[in-house]
Design a protein around this motif. Structure first.
Motif, PDB file in Angstrom:
ATOM      1  N   UNK A 137     -21.038   7.699  11.842  1.00  0.00           N
ATOM      2  CA  UNK A 137     -19.621   7.651  12.134  1.00  0.00           C
ATOM      3  C   UNK A 137     -19.124   6.309  12.628  1.00  0.00           C
ATOM      4  N   UNK A 138     -17.919   6.347  13.152  1.00  0.00           N
ATOM      5  CA  UNK A 138     -17.217   5.156  13.606  1.00  0.00           C
ATOM      6  C   UNK A 138     -17.546   4.881  15.065  1.00  0.00           C
ATOM      7  N   UNK A 139     -18.050   3.685  15.351  1.00  0.00           N
ATOM      8  CA  UNK A 139     -18.477   3.356  16.711  1.00  0.00           C
ATOM      9  C   UNK A 139     -17.312   3.348  17.702  1.00  0.00           C
ATOM     10  N   UNK A 140     -16.081   3.363  17.204  1.00  0.00           N
ATOM     11  CA  UNK A 140     -14.924   3.399  18.094  1.00  0.00           C
ATOM     12  C   UNK A 140     -14.526   4.828  18.481  1.00  0.00           C
ATOM     13  N   UNK A 141     -15.142   5.823  17.835  1.00  0.00           N
ATOM     14  CA  UNK A 141     -14.870   7.221  18.190  1.00  0.00           C
ATOM     15  C   UNK A 141     -15.661   7.624  19.425  1.00  0.00           C
TER      16      UNK A 141
END
Length: 307
Positions: free
Chosen positions: A27-31
């Motif tokens: 996934x997205x490391x900013x989530x």
């Protein structure tokens, strides 16, 4: 602007005290970050990954981190001590590597003990603690297994198996042999299997069996022996720790399979009361590996709680 979903299937190894630790992110490391803490000792995260659970969870808006503890699974280390302190070092290394201030710990089976003790020691690092088919009162689990199989064998008049139960009961309750004996009896009686496999669950298990994850499902047989040799807290009840974590204002969530044979009704009621009605889910037609047995419901609950 439509949000673009970034799926990262980044598999890396990094060094913890000069040893290699397997880790893979989804996934997205900013989530919002979720760290999956697998079972054991001698376990790994291959089923969580190979059943597509990690990827599906990331698609619901989370940065999912799966790893194998030092000396277990794909994190080979001949010098691992298999203590809780060592497991905490591994988790702290993950926080440092990914620059995490806080994360949710999603813990399964024995991983529940690791995650609970970690959250008690480092509450500042925790967004939430999720107990998923997680151990929390080891001796009560062992007692339940032995009482349950004794009833089964008595009904069948299986004297040989009753002798085996008696042998296990007389072992040192703080030994690897006792733990192994209890879980072997549970396995022989299908305590870890869902009663009525669905088409979806059968496909997930089949896909896992055919995957590279299954091929790397390495089990260190020495891990339990070394854990019981090196760790003094080898047969514990973490309910007091859970209460302390809640007192810190950290949400506790619990999700269990109704047909998970290693937990008694009393234990399930106990953890339900600790987590709270709105923080608890009991999944029907579901056993110990609930993220495969009832994957959709499992993911839905996690998403609703954490989002």
């Amino acid at each position: 602007m439509k949000k673009i979903f970034l799926l990262s299937l980044l598999s890396i190894s990094f060094f913890v005290s000069s040893q290699t630790l397997y880790i893979k992110t989804y996934g997205n490391k900013n989530d919002k970050p979720i760290i999956f803490v697998h079972g054991g000792p001698s376990g790994n995260a291959t089923l969580f990954e190979g059943s597509n659970t990690a990827e599906q969870l990331s698609k619901k808006g989370f940065f999912v981190i799966a790893y194998d503890r030092r000396g277990e699974g794909r994190s080979t280390d001949p010098n691992a001590t298999f203590t809780y302190a060592e497991a905490f070092e591994d988790l702290n290394s993950i926080y440092k590597t990914y620059h995490l201030k806080k994360a949710t710990l999603l813990s399964h089976s024995f991983g529940g003990l690791v995650a609970t003790l970690y959250a008690e020691k480092y509450p500042q690092n925790i967004n939430a603690l999720i107990l998923a088919g997680a151990l929390f009162s080891q001796q009560e689990t062992y007692n339940h297994i032995l009482d349950s199989v004794k009833k089964i064998y008595t009904k069948k008049n299986d004297l040989a198996k009753l002798d085996k139960v008696a042998l296990v009961e007389n072992l040192n309750k703080n030994s690897a042999e006792y733990r192994k004996g209890c879980f072997e009896l549970a396995g022989e009686n299908n305590f870890f299997k869902m009663p009525h496999p669905t088409e979806e669950s059968k496909k997930l298990y089949a896909d896992y069996d055919a995957s590279d994850f299954f091929k790397t499902n390495n089990r260190n047989k020495n891990a339990p022996l070394l854990f019981y040799q090196n760790e003094k807290k080898n047969n514990i009840d973490t309910r007091s720790s859970i209460k302390k974590i809640k007192a810190e204002g950290i949400p506790i969530y619990a999700i269990y399979g109704k047909q998970d044979g290693v937990f008694s009704t009393e234990q399930i009621n106990s953890i339900r009361n600790l987590a709270g009605k709105n923080h608890f889910a009991l999944l029907e037609n579901c056993s110990h590996y609930l993220f495969v047995d009832q994957q959709k419901e499992f993911l839905s609950n996690v998403k609703n709680w954490i989002k």
